[in-house]
Motif scaffolding. Sequence first.
Motif, PDB file in Angstrom:
ATOM      1  N   GLU A 206      35.229  26.690  -2.683  1.00 48.15           N
ATOM      2  CA  GLU A 206      34.590  27.262  -1.497  1.00 48.15           C
ATOM      3  C   GLU A 206      34.893  28.765  -1.400  1.00 48.15           C
TER       4      GLU A 206
ATOM      5  N   LYS B  55      26.511  21.965 -12.434  1.00 41.66           N
ATOM      6  CA  LYS B  55      26.332  22.538 -11.086  1.00 41.66           C
ATOM      7  C   LYS B  55      26.551  21.532  -9.955  1.00 41.66           C
TER       8      LYS B  55
ATOM      9  N   SER C  36      29.198  22.273  -7.027  1.00 38.37           N
ATOM     10  CA  SER C  36      28.765  22.234  -5.618  1.00 38.37           C
ATOM     11  C   SER C  36      29.610  21.261  -4.802  1.00 38.37           C
TER      12      SER C  36
ATOM     13  N   ARG D 205      29.183  27.646  -3.461  1.00 32.00           N
ATOM     14  CA  ARG D 205      27.836  27.962  -2.956  1.00 32.00           C
ATOM     15  C   ARG D 205      27.220  29.095  -3.766  1.00 32.00           C
TER      16      ARG D 205
ATOM     17  N   ILE E 225      26.932  29.909  -7.178  1.00 28.58           N
ATOM     18  CA  ILE E 225      27.015  29.542  -8.587  1.00 28.58           C
ATOM     19  C   ILE E 225      25.994  30.407  -9.317  1.00 28.58           C
TER      20      ILE E 225
END
Length: 183
Positions: A99, A123, A127, A132, A134
């Motif tokens: 995060e 991905k 996630s 958020r 990437i």
Amino acid sequence: MTKAVIIYGGNTRKSRLKGVLDKAEKFLSENQFEFETILVHELPAEDLISANFKSEPIIEANAKVAAAEVVIIVTPIYKAAYSGILKTYLDLLPQKGFEGKTVLPLVLGGSFGHLLVIDYALKPVLSALGARMILKGAFVLDTQVEYAENDQFLIHPQAEERLDHVLHLVREEESRRASSIHK
């Protein structure tokens, strides 16, 4: 100075994947990132396999991720997925371990038939770990990385160009983030 961590999901320092790792480390060095590299295959195997969250080496590796603003994932592709070695470590990260971080996947595979692994296998896991931001990753064919001598690797110009492009995206994103913080 921006802090970064590279998570290396290969199973040895001798594979062609090490050429991709070397490229990422060189980029971070040349662009004044403060960084550390986690060589997952050198973490205690029993701790990885048994999901030992209390393992001191795992705690130390997780602290490196927690302190980083940028996370670069370097992994080979096996059987249309990222490495199991990488997965065992990602399972030991906190639920939202990515995060607020900029994440860049760099993968090495045997054919462009596995090109979508970044989008469809990697991905979603990133996630799920809270990432958020990437960035578009880079897929490099293993034939585009050659072993030279003295543990050096030569990267084919096309692959080098792809890697340069996505690594520069890291610098651009961090510049954007830094300027928005100072406003």
